[in-house]
Scaffold this active site. Structure first.
Site, mmCIF file in Angstrom:
data_model
loop_
_atom_site.group_PDB
_atom_site.id
_atom_site.type_symbol
_atom_site.label_atom_id
_atom_site.label_comp_id
_atom_site.label_asym_id
_atom_site.label_seq_id
_atom_site.Cartn_x
_atom_site.Cartn_y
_atom_site.Cartn_z
ATOM 1 N N ASP A 110 0.883 -1.171 0.000
ATOM 2 C CA ASP A 110 0.000 0.000 0.000
ATOM 3 C C ASP A 110 0.917 1.216 0.000
ATOM 4 O O ASP A 110 1.697 1.413 0.933
ATOM 5 C CB ASP A 110 -0.853 -0.050 1.272
ATOM 6 C CG ASP A 110 -1.690 1.199 1.467
ATOM 7 O OD1 ASP A 110 -2.608 1.156 2.308
ATOM 8 O OD2 ASP A 110 -1.426 2.228 0.800
ATOM 9 N N ASP B 90 -5.774 7.407 -5.196
ATOM 10 C CA ASP B 90 -6.035 8.825 -4.875
ATOM 11 C C ASP B 90 -6.789 8.909 -3.545
ATOM 12 O O ASP B 90 -6.419 9.655 -2.623
ATOM 13 C CB ASP B 90 -6.874 9.423 -6.016
ATOM 14 C CG ASP B 90 -6.953 10.938 -5.994
ATOM 15 O OD1 ASP B 90 -7.686 11.493 -6.818
ATOM 16 O OD2 ASP B 90 -6.270 11.555 -5.154
HETATM 17 N N1 APR Z 1 -1.301 1.609 -3.019
HETATM 18 C C1 APR Z 1 -0.740 1.293 -4.222
HETATM 19 N N2 APR Z 1 -1.451 1.111 -5.349
HETATM 20 C C2 APR Z 1 -2.795 1.229 -5.245
HETATM 21 C C3 APR Z 1 -3.456 1.549 -4.036
HETATM 22 C C4 APR Z 1 -2.643 1.727 -2.893
HETATM 23 N N3 APR Z 1 -3.160 2.040 -1.696
HETATM 24 N N4 APR Z 1 -4.809 1.600 -4.272
HETATM 25 C C5 APR Z 1 -4.971 1.309 -5.577
HETATM 26 N N5 APR Z 1 -3.776 1.078 -6.177
HETATM 27 C C6 APR Z 1 -3.482 0.722 -7.561
HETATM 28 C C7 APR Z 1 -4.592 0.099 -8.361
HETATM 29 O O1 APR Z 1 -4.703 -1.286 -8.067
HETATM 30 C C8 APR Z 1 -4.057 0.349 -9.773
HETATM 31 O O2 APR Z 1 -3.101 -0.646 -10.110
HETATM 32 O O3 APR Z 1 -3.191 1.933 -8.247
HETATM 33 C C9 APR Z 1 -3.335 1.703 -9.644
HETATM 34 C C10 APR Z 1 -4.082 2.873 -10.254
HETATM 35 O O4 APR Z 1 -5.476 2.677 -10.075
HETATM 36 P P1 APR Z 1 -6.449 3.896 -9.679
HETATM 37 O O5 APR Z 1 -6.188 4.298 -8.301
HETATM 38 O O6 APR Z 1 -7.843 3.467 -10.060
HETATM 39 O O7 APR Z 1 -5.974 5.099 -10.627
HETATM 40 P P2 APR Z 1 -6.193 5.357 -12.178
HETATM 41 O O8 APR Z 1 -6.484 4.110 -12.942
HETATM 42 O O9 APR Z 1 -5.020 6.194 -12.586
HETATM 43 O O10 APR Z 1 -7.525 6.231 -12.213
HETATM 44 C C11 APR Z 1 -7.468 7.532 -11.686
HETATM 45 O O11 APR Z 1 -9.323 7.139 -10.247
HETATM 46 O O12 APR Z 1 -9.343 7.341 -7.982
HETATM 47 C C12 APR Z 1 -9.648 7.976 -9.144
HETATM 48 O O13 APR Z 1 -9.344 10.294 -8.609
HETATM 49 C C13 APR Z 1 -8.814 9.206 -9.355
HETATM 50 O O14 APR Z 1 -10.184 9.929 -11.157
HETATM 51 C C14 APR Z 1 -8.938 9.372 -10.836
HETATM 52 C C15 APR Z 1 -8.878 7.946 -11.334
#
Ligand code: APR
Length: 173
Positions: free
Chosen positions: A15, A39
């Site tokens: 994480d 995010d």
């Molecule tokens: N730590 C590390 N990686 C994480 C975590 C965490 N705590 N939570 C999620 N991930 C991973 C997901 O599994 C994925 O592989 O981060 C990667 C990116 O996924 P998302 O968070 O969905 O981001 P993204 O695909 O870039 O989409 C961005 O999602 O949350 C919203 O505000 C954000 O609108 C934006 C969109």
């Protein structure tokens, strides 16, 4: 065939909000006002001061990156970058994702960070194919490290074994 810079690249399953590194990268949206996924996790762990700081940034365009402090996170800085939404590959998604890595690494270099951790930008909600994204991430990390002493180390902080495997496979190319 590994290259000298590969010793400065680390792949972990964790994480990202738990990493005590100089900088973590947030996969944000253009508003920079929080969301779900990584995010949401970063904003939750950093506390309300992060949102206050983000409000002053005036948003962020796809491919660009903006810096805030880490507040309640163990990381010193958060670099907010906005990845491309996947539309099939014909709208410059590869180049926009590459720009996210370059912009964030530039941020880390300017702050003379020793360590910077990336999530797999755009591979969650934004639907970017994870293996393709990992190849772009590794290519941009290698290119940047070949020309910059900082950051000393890049961590690809993956949230699943599958994501880590995509990055490991990309390191073998
Ligand atoms: N730590 C590390 N990686 C994480 C975590 C965490 N705590 N939570 C999620 N991930 C991973 C997901 O599994 C994925 O592989 O981060 C990667 C990116 O996924 P998302 O968070 O969905 O981001 P993204 O695909 O870039 O989409 C961005 O999602 O949350 C919203 O505000 C954000 O609108 C934006 C969109």
């Amino acid at each position: 065939m590994s290259r000298p810079v590969d010793a400065r690249i680390d792949i972990r399953i964790a994480d990202i909000t738990t990493l005590a590194v100089d900088m973590i990268v947030n996969a944000a949206n253009p508003s920079l006002l929080g969301g779900g996924g990584v995010d949401g996790a970063i904003h939750h762990a950093a506390g309300p001061s992060l949102l206050e700081a983000c409000r002053k940034l005036g948003g962020c365009r796809t491919g660009e990156a903006k810096l805030t402090g880490g507040f309640d996170l163990p990381a010193r800085y958060v670099c907010h970058t906005v990845g491309p939404v996947w539309h099939g590959g014909g709208r410059g998604e590869d180049e926009a994702l590459a720009a996210c890595y370059r912009s964030s690494l530039q941020c880390a270099a300017e702050k003379e960070c020793e360590t910077v951790a990336f999530p797999a930008i755009s591979t969650g909600v934004y639907g970017f194919p994870p293996a393709r994204a990992a190849r772009i991430a590794v290519r941009e990390a290698r290119a940047f490290l070949e020309n910059h002493p900082r950051p000393a180390q890049i961590i690809f902080c993956c949230f699943s074994q599958a994501s880590a495997d995509h990055h490991l496979d990309a390191m073998d190319t």
